[in-house]
Design a protein around this motif. Structure first.
Motif, PDB file in Angstrom:
ATOM      1  N   GLU A  32       0.834  -1.208   0.000  1.00  0.00           N
ATOM      2  CA  GLU A  32       0.000   0.000   0.000  1.00  0.00           C
ATOM      3  C   GLU A  32       0.870   1.260   0.000  1.00  0.00           C
ATOM      4  OE1 GLU A  32      -3.520   2.286   0.193  1.00  0.00           O
ATOM      5  OE2 GLU A  32      -3.238   0.130  -0.166  1.00  0.00           O
TER       6      GLU A  32
ATOM      7  N   ASN B 242      -2.410   2.880  -5.394  1.00  0.00           N
ATOM      8  CA  ASN B 242      -3.365   2.521  -6.440  1.00  0.00           C
ATOM      9  C   ASN B 242      -3.127   1.129  -7.025  1.00  0.00           C
ATOM     10  OD1 ASN B 242      -4.632   5.089  -6.301  1.00  0.00           O
ATOM     11  ND2 ASN B 242      -2.941   5.957  -7.531  1.00  0.00           N
TER      12      ASN B 242
ATOM     13  N   ARG C 189      -3.044  -2.867  -7.523  1.00  0.00           N
ATOM     14  CA  ARG C 189      -4.059  -3.864  -7.230  1.00  0.00           C
ATOM     15  C   ARG C 189      -3.415  -5.251  -7.144  1.00  0.00           C
ATOM     16  NH1 ARG C 189      -9.178  -2.052  -8.621  1.00  0.00           N
ATOM     17  NH2 ARG C 189      -9.859  -3.981  -7.597  1.00  0.00           N
TER      18      ARG C 189
ATOM     19  N   ALA D 299      -5.034  -7.921  -7.133  1.00  0.00           N
ATOM     20  CA  ALA D 299      -5.802  -8.807  -8.010  1.00  0.00           C
ATOM     21  C   ALA D 299      -5.116  -8.984  -9.358  1.00  0.00           C
ATOM     22  CB  ALA D 299      -7.211  -8.258  -8.199  1.00  0.00           C
TER      23      ALA D 299
ATOM     24  N   THR E 152     -10.255  -9.756 -11.514  1.00  0.00           N
ATOM     25  CA  THR E 152      -9.523  -8.490 -11.658  1.00  0.00           C
ATOM     26  C   THR E 152     -10.195  -7.342 -10.909  1.00  0.00           C
ATOM     27  OG1 THR E 152     -10.701  -8.128 -13.747  1.00  0.00           O
ATOM     28  CG2 THR E 152      -8.505  -9.129 -13.864  1.00  0.00           C
ATOM     29  N   ASN E 153     -11.433  -7.496 -10.505  1.00  0.00           N
ATOM     30  CA  ASN E 153     -12.142  -6.432  -9.782  1.00  0.00           C
ATOM     31  C   ASN E 153     -12.096  -6.608  -8.269  1.00  0.00           C
ATOM     32  OD1 ASN E 153     -12.981  -5.181 -12.218  1.00  0.00           O
ATOM     33  ND2 ASN E 153     -14.670  -6.661 -12.414  1.00  0.00           N
TER      34      ASN E 153
ATOM     35  N   THR F  98     -10.919  -6.555  -4.428  1.00  0.00           N
ATOM     36  CA  THR F  98     -10.152  -5.572  -3.657  1.00  0.00           C
ATOM     37  C   THR F  98      -8.901  -6.227  -3.074  1.00  0.00           C
ATOM     38  OG1 THR F  98     -11.321  -6.070  -1.597  1.00  0.00           O
ATOM     39  CG2 THR F  98     -12.291  -4.384  -3.052  1.00  0.00           C
ATOM     40  N   ASN F  99      -7.978  -5.371  -2.617  1.00  0.00           N
ATOM     41  CA  ASN F  99      -6.763  -5.898  -2.001  1.00  0.00           C
ATOM     42  C   ASN F  99      -7.079  -6.700  -0.744  1.00  0.00           C
ATOM     43  OD1 ASN F  99      -5.302  -4.702  -3.998  1.00  0.00           O
ATOM     44  ND2 ASN F  99      -4.404  -3.095  -2.725  1.00  0.00           N
TER      45      ASN F  99
END
Length: 824
Positions: free
Chosen positions: A162, A167, A169, A171, A185-186, A188-189
């Protein structure tokens, strides 16, 4: 008595085998007794007096230190001395020590190893070895933070990721690997991290189970294996270990088995010649000695795929450790190309002038450490057609690795260089072979891995050499058939944990999925360990030893002496009671009972068992059952005598009528022992082992040994009696009406059962540390302490049992307790 001759022969063979196996313990104990006398003789006392200069405290300290040193010196000096000769076979003290009966952790102590599963490797593997810059930087940052923090690595990784790029990801990195776990791919971390934590925990748990399986297959040495906290640490305590190095290899090996195609050195010889020349130019330009070559390695070499060291940094560390060991022992001698040249005058044949050693090293920096695989024929040098590219002393392997990293651009990109696991060519000189593997897959991985192995066992090849035979599943057999078919006349390298174990030449296509690992001078023990590791499975990540100590017994010396004394006293009382109650027949029962103990320990010694408290409990139980068998037989014989039968006929009918009751009781207990052995582990398995062996030996002793003695006594016309005036008719006139009072006993039994069930639900079971877990503390005192006193003091305060054992020196203890385990 039928088959009396066969029973005699079997008894004699079993007795001789037991004497042979127990002799090792006798002779090793004799040497250790002499070591104690040598350690505390007048010379040691006089030296302690001189050093202490009249100070009593110092005198005790010096005498203790001097005695320990002298004892160890004596034992070391006797290690290779022959102390036992039998049937033209000689056994040294070390040989006897390896075959003696050992006491377990609870009685004598053993080896304590703390393993740490590398969570970093697990995360990298879960990412598919991602080369994402943010991911790699976050990994490195988390590793750096963890050196000064007690926080979980995954928390540090998430924080670092982080921080580097808010920004970014996760994923995008883990989506493909976690596509079957609800990650896309959508995601969240936080969602990705949740899956990473679950997968990491599962990988550590698999490592724990695999290590447990390996240790359980190591022998019958009841181990203590447990996870420590929520991290990747695993505690392993092993009693009676004689070969710590073997244990280290067993625990730290990942069992990562790979099958690789290979290059021929004839294809690579020009590349290595260019590399040698290029290194000369680099070293001259930089004016650096070879030993400092790592200082000029450019940063970008860390991504090189041609050397095993760049993909697996741990291997270089291991090789460098080998360097230190080799340098300290001064056992390795260099056998480089320089030696060949000096003896065969190859320099002159190459058209060069005679060179000094320093000049040769300067002109041939690589070949002065790595002897290339050339051979001489008709006065000329030819490159070998095998996969071996060269040979180097163990102490020089790290230098060879460093130099080859400098010239990586000269070597083919599909080349992977791997050392052998042990010296196999010039064994006395500690020489390792460097093999050239060929990368044929897009991802750079081996075309066939050990995941396809379904079975492995120690075996012997057609020449009688030790090998490990392996069987593959259907998928593995299909790939193995293709690999062998495409490489007829070439070598296929079998690599285990990043070391070449063997490189057999393929003579024909192998469609059956059968393969083997041989060569390198493997011992039977090494082959058995390797087979066990392969059968147990591959560790998800490398486990390294972070702490290793010698631990003392769980019980103090006084408690052990008291326990053994009580056992001996009870055993003697049983022997005396049998003689008192059954007269001469009781003496026969005592002989059978002592024979049972003798056979039992002889079998345990032959199995290499470690004697622990659970094992002693199993022995005590079998002794009780053996006495019970004699009591049943004798009472049946007495009944036959009361019916008016002669002694010989009464003995025969008494044994026949007692068989059913004896076999029924022993078989049910034997089945219980078998179930405990199959499904149990550690102390439970140790108890089951002694119980099973004890039941079988007690049956043989109680039924056959005693019967042989009675037959011999009757043949000699000796009087055989089964009681005296006080005991001959004891309990014969007693008549209890159990059936008539059954209702009373129904009520009493129901009351006891109800109270027990109510207590179980209200108070519950008082579980020990084995089930609840606990906290462990290592405490060091100013002076030597007694574990019994500490255990008693802590148990009074904690109001629960506390485990205390010596940890390293006698002034340091390890305390494990479940006190306030639920309170953070």
């Amino acid at each position: 008595m039928q088959n009396k001759g066969a029973i005699k022969v079997f008894a004699i063979i079993l007795a001789l085998a037991s004497i042979f196996q127990l002799s090792f313990t006798f002779f090793s104990n004799k040497v250790e007794s002499n070591a104690v006398k040598y350690a505390s003789n007048d010379q040691a006392i006089n030296l302690a007096n001189r050093l202490s200069q009249g100070d009593l405290v110092k005198q005790i300290y010096y005498l203790d230190s001097i005695s320990k040193a002298r004892k160890q010196y004596y034992l070391d000096s006797m290690s290779g001395e022959v102390i036992f000769n039998i049937l033209l076979k000689q056994y040294t003290y070390q040989d006897c020590k390896e075959r003696e009966i050992n006491l377990g952790l609870d009685l004598k102590g053993g080896m304590n190893v703390m393993l740490e599963v590398n969570v970093v490797d697990i995360v990298k593997a879960l990412s598919g070895k991602s080369q994402d810059p943010t991911f790699k930087e976050a990994i490195n940052m988390a590793v750096a933070k963890q050196r000064e923090s007690q926080r979980n690595f995954l928390d540090l990784f998430a924080e670092s990721f982080e921080k580097i790029d808010p920004n970014a990801r996760l994923a995008a990195i883990f989506a493909y690997e976690f596509k079957n776990k609800g990650i896309n791919t959508n995601s969240t971390n936080e969602e990705v991290l949740h899956v990473i934590r679950a997968e990491t925990e599962g990988a550590i748990d698999r490592s724990y189970q695999i290590i447990r399986t390996r240790i359980d297959r190591f022998g019958v040495a009841q181990p203590n294996i447990q996870r420590i906290g929520t991290g990747g640490r695993i505690l392993v305590e092993l009693p009676g270990i004689k070969d710590p190095e073997r244990v280290r290899k067993l625990l730290q090996g990942t069992a990562n088995l790979e099958f690789w195609e290979t290059y021929s050195f004839t294809e690579l010889a020009p590349y290595f010649g260019d590399a040698n020349q290029r290194l000369k130019d680099i070293l001259k330009a930089e004016l650096q000695p070879i030993s400092d070559v790592e200082e000029i390695i450019p940063d970008e070499t860390t991504s090189d795929e041609s050397l095993q060291e760049t993909e697996e940094p741990a291997l270089a560390d291991e090789i460098e450790q080998d360097d230190v060991i080799s340098d300290q022992s001064d056992q390795a001698e260099e056998a480089s190309l320089e030696d060949l040249i000096s003896t065969d005058s190859l320099i002159t044949q190459a058209g060069q002038d005679e060179l000094t050693r320093e000049q040769w090293t300067e002109e041939n920096p690589l070949f002065s450490y790595l002897s290339p695989a050339y051979y001489q024929k008709d006065g000329q040098l030819f490159a070998s057609e095998g996969a071996a590219v060269g040979y180097a002393s163990i102490k020089d392997t790290a230098s060879v690795n460093r130099m080859l990293k400098l010239v990586k651009n000269i070597l083919p990109r599909s080349l992977k260089l791997v050392w052998t696991a042990k010296h196999e060519r010039w064994q006395e000189d500690n020489i390792l072979t460097l093999y050239a593997l060929k990368i044929t897959t897009r991802d750079g991985e081996a075309p066939l891995s050990g995941d396809v192995i379904v079975n492995a066992s120690q075996d012997y090849d057609q020449n009688g050499q030790v090998e490990v035979s392996m069987t593959m599943n259907a998928e593995g057999a299909r790939i193995w058939k293709r690999l062998t078919g495409e490489n007829i006349g070439h070598q296929i390298a079998i690599v285990l944990d990043d070391y070449v174990r063997s490189a057999p030449n393929v003579n024909g296509e192998i469609p059956t999925g059968q393969s083997s690992i041989s060569g390198g001078g493997m011992t039977v023990e090494e082959a058995q360990d390797m087979a066990n590791i392969l059968k147990a499975g591959k560790l998800p990540a490398r486990a390294r030893i972070v702490q290793e100590e010698v631990v003392g017994p769980s019980l103090g010396h006084e408690a052990i002496i008291a326990g053994l004394s009580s056992f001996i006293l009870a055993f003697v009382l049983v022997l005396l009671y049998m003689v008192f109650y059954y007269n001469r027949a009781g003496l026969v029962a005592d002989i059978a009972l002592m024979s049972n103990i003798f056979f039992l320990f002889g079998i345990l010694a032959s199995l290499g068992a470690v004697l622990t408290l659970p094992g002693i409990a199993g022995i005590v139980l079998t002794l009780g059952m053996a006495v019970d068998a004699n009591v049943i037989i004798y009472e049946r014989i007495k009944e036959e005598i009361r019916l008016g039968k002669g002694v010989r006929l009464a003995i025969s009918d008494g044994y026949k009528n007692a068989y059913s009751a004896i076999i029924d009781g022993n078989v049910t207990t034997l089945l219980t022992g078998i179930v405990l052995y199959i499904f149990g582990s550690g102390p439970v398995q140790g108890f089951a082992t002694t119980l099973i062996i004890g039941i079988l030996s007690s049956l043989f002793s109680a039924i056959f040994i005693s019967r042989l003695i009675f037959t011999w006594a009757l043949d000699k016309n000796y009087a055989v009696t089964f009681g005296n005036k006080l005991t001959q008719n004891a309990f014969t006139g007693i008549s209890l009406d159990f059936i008539g009072k059954r209702k009373t006993f129904y009520v009493l039994s129901a009351i006891v059962v109800i109270i027990g069930i109510g207590s179980l639900f209200t108070r519950g079971l008082n579980q020990g540390i084995d089930f609840t877990g606990g906290r462990t503390y290592v405490i060091r005192f100013d002076n030597n302490v007694k574990t019994d006193e500490i255990r008693k003091s802590l148990s009074d305060v904690f109001e629960t049992s506390t485990e205390v054992k010596t940890f390293g020196p006698s002034s340091q203890v390890k305390v494990t307790t479940k006190y306030l385990i639920e309170d953070d």
